[in-house]
Design a protein around this motif. Structure first.
Motif, PDB file in Angstrom:
ATOM      1  N   ASP A  10      31.329  68.036 -18.510  1.00 12.81           N
ATOM      2  CA  ASP A  10      30.336  67.184 -18.880  1.00 12.81           C
ATOM      3  C   ASP A  10      31.095  66.104 -20.173  1.00 12.81           C
ATOM      4  OD1 ASP A  10      28.289  65.649 -19.290  1.00 12.81           O
ATOM      5  OD2 ASP A  10      27.018  67.095 -20.555  1.00 12.81           O
ATOM      6  N   GLY A  11      31.566  65.395 -19.747  1.00 11.11           N
ATOM      7  CA  GLY A  11      32.338  64.474 -20.846  1.00 11.11           C
ATOM      8  C   GLY A  11      33.944  64.387 -20.634  1.00 11.11           C
ATOM      9  N   LYS A  12      34.678  64.109 -21.594  1.00 13.44           N
ATOM     10  CA  LYS A  12      35.969  63.827 -21.569  1.00 13.44           C
ATOM     11  C   LYS A  12      36.950  65.253 -21.663  1.00 13.44           C
ATOM     12  CE  LYS A  12      35.946  59.052 -23.086  1.00 13.44           C
ATOM     13  NZ  LYS A  12      36.670  57.966 -23.192  1.00 13.44           N
ATOM     14  N   ILE A  13      38.008  64.929 -20.979  1.00 12.67           N
ATOM     15  CA  ILE A  13      38.875  66.030 -20.981  1.00 12.67           C
ATOM     16  C   ILE A  13      40.498  65.591 -21.287  1.00 12.67           C
ATOM     17  CG2 ILE A  13      37.428  67.426 -19.216  1.00 12.67           C
ATOM     18  CD1 ILE A  13      39.652  66.819 -17.091  1.00 12.67           C
ATOM     19  N   ALA A  14      40.904  66.595 -21.766  1.00 11.84           N
ATOM     20  CA  ALA A  14      42.584  66.258 -22.122  1.00 11.84           C
ATOM     21  C   ALA A  14      43.416  66.840 -21.029  1.00 11.84           C
ATOM     22  CB  ALA A  14      42.891  66.635 -23.387  1.00 11.84           C
ATOM     23  N   PHE A  15      44.529  66.269 -20.656  1.00 10.66           N
ATOM     24  CA  PHE A  15      45.270  67.133 -19.421  1.00 10.66           C
ATOM     25  C   PHE A  15      46.780  66.601 -19.903  1.00 10.66           C
ATOM     26  CE2 PHE A  15      46.714  65.643 -14.773  1.00 10.66           C
ATOM     27  CZ  PHE A  15      47.106  67.030 -14.819  1.00 10.66           C
ATOM     28  N   ILE A  30      44.329  71.833 -19.235  1.00 12.39           N
ATOM     29  CA  ILE A  30      42.997  70.994 -19.387  1.00 12.39           C
ATOM     30  C   ILE A  30      42.186  71.707 -20.445  1.00 12.39           C
ATOM     31  CG2 ILE A  30      40.695  70.463 -18.238  1.00 12.39           C
ATOM     32  CD1 ILE A  30      42.255  70.711 -15.529  1.00 12.39           C
ATOM     33  N   GLY A  31      41.898  70.632 -21.263  1.00 16.03           N
ATOM     34  CA  GLY A  31      41.135  70.954 -22.405  1.00 16.03           C
ATOM     35  C   GLY A  31      39.633  70.070 -22.587  1.00 16.03           C
ATOM     36  N   ILE A  32      38.899  70.590 -23.319  1.00 14.36           N
ATOM     37  CA  ILE A  32      37.371  69.971 -23.298  1.00 14.36           C
ATOM     38  C   ILE A  32      37.566  69.287 -24.429  1.00 14.36           C
ATOM     39  CG2 ILE A  32      35.031  70.194 -23.410  1.00 14.36           C
ATOM     40  CD1 ILE A  32      35.895  71.417 -20.863  1.00 14.36           C
ATOM     41  N   ASP A  62      50.325  63.338 -26.445  1.00 13.11           N
ATOM     42  CA  ASP A  62      50.819  64.570 -25.736  1.00 13.11           C
ATOM     43  C   ASP A  62      49.810  64.962 -24.721  1.00 13.11           C
ATOM     44  OD1 ASP A  62      53.184  65.572 -27.317  1.00 13.11           O
ATOM     45  OD2 ASP A  62      51.645  65.870 -29.071  1.00 13.11           O
ATOM     46  N   SER A  63      48.753  64.780 -24.766  1.00 11.66           N
ATOM     47  CA  SER A  63      47.807  64.976 -23.708  1.00 11.66           C
ATOM     48  C   SER A  63      47.056  63.482 -23.012  1.00 11.66           C
ATOM     49  CB  SER A  63      46.584  65.768 -24.274  1.00 11.66           C
ATOM     50  OG  SER A  63      47.168  66.993 -24.282  1.00 11.66           O
ATOM     51  N   ALA A  64      46.917  63.411 -21.929  1.00 15.74           N
ATOM     52  CA  ALA A  64      46.140  62.289 -21.495  1.00 15.74           C
ATOM     53  C   ALA A  64      44.622  62.509 -21.893  1.00 15.74           C
ATOM     54  CB  ALA A  64      46.478  62.331 -20.135  1.00 15.74           C
ATOM     55  N   ILE A  65      43.994  61.543 -22.268  1.00 18.63           N
ATOM     56  CA  ILE A  65      42.563  61.497 -22.437  1.00 18.63           C
ATOM     57  C   ILE A  65      41.952  61.013 -20.960  1.00 18.63           C
ATOM     58  CG2 ILE A  65      40.623  61.059 -23.980  1.00 18.63           C
ATOM     59  CD1 ILE A  65      42.956  62.664 -25.098  1.00 18.63           C
ATOM     60  N   LEU A  66      41.197  61.686 -20.401  1.00 20.49           N
ATOM     61  CA  LEU A  66      40.431  61.440 -19.120  1.00 20.49           C
ATOM     62  C   LEU A  66      38.854  61.539 -19.233  1.00 20.49           C
ATOM     63  CD1 LEU A  66      42.642  63.437 -16.987  1.00 20.49           C
ATOM     64  CD2 LEU A  66      43.090  61.112 -17.604  1.00 20.49           C
ATOM     65  N   GLY A  67      38.266  60.705 -18.646  1.00 23.50           N
ATOM     66  CA  GLY A  67      36.596  60.917 -18.746  1.00 23.50           C
ATOM     67  C   GLY A  67      36.118  59.821 -18.064  1.00 23.50           C
ATOM     68  N   PHE A  68      34.953  59.634 -17.631  1.00 23.31           N
ATOM     69  CA  PHE A  68      33.939  60.830 -17.982  1.00 23.31           C
ATOM     70  C   PHE A  68      33.769  61.476 -16.824  1.00 23.31           C
ATOM     71  CE2 PHE A  68      29.746  62.202 -18.898  1.00 23.31           C
ATOM     72  CZ  PHE A  68      29.575  62.271 -20.407  1.00 23.31           C
TER      73      PHE A  68
END
Lengths: 335, 335
Positions: free
Chosen positions: A44-49, A144-146, B36-42
């Motif tokens: 629920d929201g954005k993630i880092a990849f 993958i991070g929140i 360093d990480s891609a920011i993905l969402g929502f």
């Protein structure tokens, strides 16, 4: 026992390797389903990849091994984006002939490091290449991070302003020196060990106490010089670094002189640069010092209005010099 | 121009390679931030997450190259989980000496395939290893897909029941035969080309028309025999396959006889097994036939109550034989 091409076949021998090694050490409900994709949720929201391949030579070195590096590196990449690392994938390319017990040690280390960092290895892949077409083991981890909405802009550099302080959590170059010392070709004695470590708990503590942090980046390949130059280019601001404030292991200076290295260009695997408004700098240093990975934390410089997009080093001798981004490489296969 | 160790340094030469090659071909707003990480969402719900390393030899073959494989393979792994593939990471391990134009061709192919499949390459990594420590290029892709809550259980096999039909979308073994024919050591003439293709659009159409699908899996390393055995083991049900229904390229049978291969054990890179309740089997075949990747689609067998956890092949000659999972490998480095 050694790894053979059959271990990469997808058939029964592959399945045995997966269940007796990877599932045993990485055990969790998601991975054990052995589906093509891990099913994760609820988001629920954005993630880092993020993703990184690890090709370090040698695969075992003082302070860690390639498996530790592969977990910590990817955890750190997510953490400096302001994210809480959650899920990792692990893809290995094994060279035929790799001793099974070396692989087991690496996988066991990965499992321990993942546990410490609080991440779960949810999916993976195993390939085997013939002898002479690889080098023991290459590992690619993706993560993958929140991402807390508060921190979505932290990795873009947009928060950085003149007056902000630059803080690092310890010695520069320990990882590179440890790898150098462990190389077959020039093995020498040193007490320097790799700083390889997952920094997510330290970073989360810093963000909790000081959400005003302007920017974070882990200082790996290319060293502090590279990270500082990337920041200067990104922000179009100037960066000033004080050489006297840069913590170094007592042996590093001497080894650098012998090999003609500059510690500011050397790789680290457990170091970050944090940029933060001046009034929070000491708090951040103090939080870092509460963690073993931050015992030599130090404020090393500041963001300035002058010399836009350039990094200037105030040297020990009192001079000033332009600290450029390295063009090439001091030491290949450092990570 | 060739790839040198400097291209993997993290310094200025690396940056040039990244901006002039990867950013040029993979261009998008997320990647170009070079964080360093891609920011993905929502995100809102569950996701599928997968990874695969590609080490195919040779890297160029009739019907594709390693780059096409790396995009399609990961897109397919997400798709058979019932997910809509969205974001990919690309990590390359380059061997020193790789011609720059070969790399450019591969990256350009990846960009085209990603576009066709509707996925965005949002993050990546580049490492270079010395000559003799790799083989031109190894690619690891990881992927994230959005999972419709309707399909979260599709990859677990829990929907499968006796009476369900097994459907495949075309010829078995084309990829393996194409790779074999392209190998330096035994190059021979054949009109078989690799089936390497992203199947996400076809799969999404099938799920749209027929959400009752019981199970899907792409048929890659280890071939149909492996996938059928994995399904039998997972469900503890029996699987019956009719040899006469299995589509083969006219040349495949002959080539298999010469090399002692069984087409049911050969790798594919654009084939899936779909299991579905009997009443939907013809609809699924018809949808498949609407796509070039499904023109030889066929119902090849069924799930039965008898011989639990075993796969029985009803042979062309009218006999029955146990189709076992291959223990080892027929052809190494097929993907």
């Amino acid at each position: 026992m050694q790894i053979t091409l059959n271990h990469g076949s997808g058939g029964r021998v592959s399945h045995k390797l997966i269940s007796e090694l990877f599932l045993k050490y990485f055990q969790n409900n998601v991975l054990s389903e052995l589906t093509d994709s891990a099913i994760l949720g609820f988001f629920d929201g954005k993630i880092a990849f993020t993703t990184d391949s690890y090709v370090v030579d040698p695969i075992f070195f003082p302070g860690g091994n390639i498996g530790k590096l592969a977990i910590c590196g990817t955890v750190n990449d997510l953490s400096v984006a302001g994210a809480v690392p959650k899920f990792l994938s692990v893809a290995v390319i094994l060279e035929e002939g790799l001793p099974y017990d070396e692989l087991e040690t690496i996988i066991s280390t990965m499992s321990q490091e993942a546990l410490k960092a609080g991440v779960t290895i949810v999916t993976g892949d195993t390939k085997v290449v013939p002898k002479g077409k690889g080098d023991k083991i290459y590992i690619t981890t993706s993560g993958i991070g929140i991402l807390d909405p508060k921190f979505t802009d932290i990795s873009y550099g947009v928060r950085v302003k003149p007056g902000d302080k630059l803080i690092i959590n310890g010695n520069m170059g320990d990882h590179a020196i440890a790898i150098l010392a462990a190389r077959e070709s020039l093995r020498f004695e040193t007490s320097v060990i790799s700083d390889c470590a997952a920094l997510n708990h330290m970073i989360q503590k810093i963000l909790e106490i000081c959400p005003q942090v302007s920017f974070m980046r882990d200082i790996t390949r290319g060293g502090l010089a590279t990270v500082a130059n990337e920041l200067a280019e990104k922000t179009k601001l100037g960066i000033r670094i004080y050489e006297e404030n840069i913590p170094l292991h007592p042996s590093t200076m001497g080894i650098c002189e012998i090999f003609g290295f500059d510690p500011l260009f050397l790789a680290n695997e457990g170091k970050i640069l944090i940029v933060a408004p001046s009034q929070y700098a000491n708090d951040i240093v103090n939080i870092m010092k509460d963690f073993p990975e931050g015992e030599n934390a130090s404020v090393i410089g500041e963001v300035v209005d002058e010399h836009p997009s350039q990094v200037i080093l105030q040297t020990l001798s009192g001079g000033k010099r332009l600290l450029e981004m390295p063009s090439g490489i001091q030491l290949p296969r450092i990570c």
